[in-house]
Every structure is written in structure tokens, then in C-alpha cells.
Design a protein around this motif. Structure first.
Motif, PDB file in Angstrom:
ATOM      1  N   THR A  53       0.806  -1.217   0.000  1.00 26.68           N
ATOM      2  CA  THR A  53       0.000   0.000   0.000  1.00 26.68           C
ATOM      3  C   THR A  53       0.840   1.269   0.000  1.00 26.68           C
ATOM      4  O   THR A  53       0.380   2.305  -0.467  1.00 26.68           O
ATOM      5  N   ARG A  56       2.254   1.071  -3.817  1.00 24.62           N
ATOM      6  CA  ARG A  56       1.482   0.339  -4.826  1.00 24.62           C
ATOM      7  C   ARG A  56       2.369  -0.577  -5.648  1.00 24.62           C
ATOM      8  O   ARG A  56       2.159  -0.740  -6.850  1.00 24.62           O
ATOM      9  N   GLN A  72      -5.658  -0.641  -5.880  1.00 28.07           N
ATOM     10  CA  GLN A  72      -6.299  -0.183  -4.657  1.00 28.07           C
ATOM     11  C   GLN A  72      -6.860   1.213  -4.850  1.00 28.07           C
ATOM     12  O   GLN A  72      -6.225   2.058  -5.478  1.00 28.07           O
ATOM     13  N   ASN A  74      -7.472   4.090  -2.583  1.00 29.19           N
ATOM     14  CA  ASN A  74      -7.208   4.503  -1.202  1.00 29.19           C
ATOM     15  C   ASN A  74      -8.373   5.267  -0.590  1.00 29.19           C
ATOM     16  O   ASN A  74      -8.658   5.152   0.593  1.00 29.19           O
TER      17      ASN A  74
END
Length: 126
Positions: A53, A56, A72, A74
Motif C-alpha cells: 500500500t 502500490r 487499490q 485509497n
């Protein structure tokens, strides 16, 4: 306590596409490895794709590289798995997983992950 809830599974013909979602809650101000795993009947659970995270950074199993994309959002704390060119051998229960991390490498070993969703079924027919 991180909670993960998958959705988006279903039945599709070979060559088709599906997008899985994993809604996450309970995050702390840390970085995480996020991952998708799958388990077919009678087989061991295998890692499909991972995402760090903090940057990425992504990693894929060779069996799905070039066909699947992990990403993802966020703002929504949601993890996705876009699956294209699906094959019957992709049929499995797909699980979202997470673990807090201080490093940037996120592997495909399921024992490294301590948060799991309940799974969503993907069935690909020939």
C-alpha cells in the motif's frame, strides 16, 4: 482490527472478465501488504497477486501475470482484482488478505497474512 469483505465473484465463460472487490476497514496509520489468494476444491491455497500500500508495488503469480491486475482505491479503502482472459483453471474461492508491514516486499505465502476475508466464488466454464 482489520476487517475484509470480498465481493464480485460469479460465473463466467472462458475468455471473460470479472472484477473482485475487497472492502477494508479498521486500518491503522501503517502500511500493509494486501493480497489475493485462491483455493480450488481439493487443492492448496495459492497466492495470486500482492500489493504494497505504501508504493502500490505489485507482484503476480506466473499463472495470472498479464491477465490479472491488482489495484487499490485509497479513498474507499478498497482492493480490486481485475481478471481478464479467464480460464477454467481459474475457478476457485478467492480470498482477500492483509498484513501490516514495515518492508515493501509482499510475498505470496499465505502464512504471512493475518487478516482474511470470507471469500468469493469464481467459476469459469469452458
Amino acid at each position: 482490527q482489520v476487517q475484509l469483505v470480498e465481493s464480485g465473484g460469479g460465473s463466467v465463460q472462458a475468455g471473460g472478465s470479472l472484477r473482485l472487490s475487497c472492502a477494508a476497514s479498521g486500518y491503522t496509520y501503517s502500511q500493509y501488504c494486501m493480497a489475493w489468494f485462491r483455493q480450488a476444491p481439493g487443492k492448496e491455497r495459492e497466492g495470486v497477486a500482492t500489493l504494497y500500500t505504501g508504493g502500490r508495488i505489485t507482484y503476480y503469480a506466473s499463472s495470472v501475470k498479464g491477465r490479472f491486475t491488482i489495484s487499490q482505491d485509497n479513498g474507499k479503502f478498497t482492493l480490486y482484482l481485475q481478471m481478464s482472459s479467464l480460464k477454467p483453471e481459474d475457478t476457485a474461492m478467492y480470498y482477500c488478505a492483509a498484513v501490516r508491514t514495515v518492508g515493501t516486499y509482499c510475498g505470496l505465502v499465505d502464512g504471512a497474512y493475518n487478516y482474511w476475508g470470507q471469500g468469493t466464488q469464481v467459476t469459469v466454464s469452458s
